[in-house]
Write an enzyme that holds these catalytic residues in place. Structure first.
Site, mmCIF file in Angstrom:
data_model
loop_
_atom_site.group_PDB
_atom_site.id
_atom_site.type_symbol
_atom_site.label_atom_id
_atom_site.label_comp_id
_atom_site.label_asym_id
_atom_site.label_seq_id
_atom_site.Cartn_x
_atom_site.Cartn_y
_atom_site.Cartn_z
ATOM 1 N N HIS A 1 1.981 1.899 10.909
ATOM 2 C CA HIS A 1 2.353 2.061 9.501
ATOM 3 C C HIS A 1 2.020 0.809 8.718
ATOM 4 O O HIS A 1 1.851 -0.273 9.279
ATOM 5 C CB HIS A 1 3.837 2.427 9.352
ATOM 6 C CG HIS A 1 4.757 1.250 9.344
ATOM 7 N ND1 HIS A 1 5.056 0.552 8.198
ATOM 8 C CD2 HIS A 1 5.432 0.636 10.339
ATOM 9 C CE1 HIS A 1 5.893 -0.438 8.493
ATOM 10 N NE2 HIS A 1 6.128 -0.402 9.788
ATOM 11 N N CYS A 2 1.900 0.999 7.389
ATOM 12 C CA CYS A 2 1.670 -0.105 6.469
ATOM 13 C C CYS A 2 2.644 0.063 5.298
ATOM 14 O O CYS A 2 3.721 0.617 5.498
ATOM 15 C CB CYS A 2 0.210 -0.128 6.003
ATOM 16 S SG CYS A 2 -0.306 1.375 5.152
ATOM 17 N N LEU A 3 2.288 -0.371 4.124
ATOM 18 C CA LEU A 3 3.192 -0.251 2.981
ATOM 19 C C LEU A 3 3.276 1.185 2.463
ATOM 20 O O LEU A 3 4.362 1.727 2.329
ATOM 21 C CB LEU A 3 2.741 -1.187 1.849
ATOM 22 C CG LEU A 3 3.596 -1.161 0.586
ATOM 23 C CD1 LEU A 3 4.994 -1.710 0.869
ATOM 24 C CD2 LEU A 3 2.935 -1.955 -0.527
ATOM 25 N N GLY B 1 0.628 3.748 3.393
ATOM 26 C CA GLY B 1 -0.211 4.647 4.173
ATOM 27 C C GLY B 1 -1.694 4.459 3.955
ATOM 28 O O GLY B 1 -2.503 4.971 4.727
ATOM 29 N N ILE C 1 6.032 2.286 4.973
ATOM 30 C CA ILE C 1 7.435 1.871 4.863
ATOM 31 C C ILE C 1 8.049 2.376 3.553
ATOM 32 O O ILE C 1 9.261 2.611 3.488
ATOM 33 C CB ILE C 1 7.587 0.336 5.017
ATOM 34 C CG1 ILE C 1 9.059 -0.053 5.237
ATOM 35 C CG2 ILE C 1 6.977 -0.398 3.860
ATOM 36 C CD1 ILE C 1 9.274 -1.511 5.617
#
Length: 175
Positions: free
Chosen positions: A63-65, A67, A93
């Protein structure tokens, strides 16, 4: 082959069953706020060839901020987790928090550098415009200079404001 996308709720269920959650954001973003039990493995390390270790053949969820970074780098993430099943958490997230799932926050950590750049650039542009209208039209040059700097940063990948901010005391790594 593109990794399957999972919702934050599905990711939480898989994590509870032993899946490994990998946060590909920069370390400073991770330190400011992250999902409990997520491991930090920045995208820059992954693109440099670092792989996910210690998964015990459990699925790996990246995951990142929001997607975007995971979707754009899906092939590199597949390679980093190979041969275990690889998933991408949809919405990052931000979606995790929207689903009212817990995060760990450390507000003492600095804001991500790009947010700091946005704050400084926006402030300088606003000052240039306000001062240009109220004091002297030459202040408009400040706004133009900052805009040109942002254009140069976008084209070249080199951001003078970011480089300056990284030298500030609040952005120095803990020693």
């Amino acid at each position: 082959m593109t990794p399957e996308s999972v919702s934050p709720q599905e990711a939480k269920r898989l994590i509870d069953q032993g899946a490994v959650l990998i946060d590909i954001r920069d370390l400073t973003e991770y330190q400011r706020e992250h999902i409990p039990n997520a491991r930090s493995l920045p995208l820059s390390d992954i693109t440099a060839g670092k792989t996910v270790e210690g998964t015990d053949r459990q699925p790996v969820i990246f995951h990142c901020l929001s997607g975007g970074r995971t979707a754009q780098n899906a092939n590199a993430l597949l390679k980093a987790a190979s041969p275990v099943p690889t998933l991408l958490m949809a919405g990052g997230i931000n979606a995790w928090k929207s689903a009212n799932l817990p995060t760990i926050k450390d507000k003492k950590r600095p804001l991500p550098i790009m947010r700091q750049v946005q704050i400084v650039a926006g402030t300088l542009i606003l000052i240039g415009v306000v001062m240009g209208y109220t004091t002297d039209s030459r202040f408009f040059l400040l706004s133009g200079f900052v805009g040109a700097g942002l254009l140069f940063a976008g084209v070249s990948g080199l951001c003078g404001i970011a480089n300056l901010l990284l030298k500030m005391p609040w952005n120095r790594p803990d020693k």
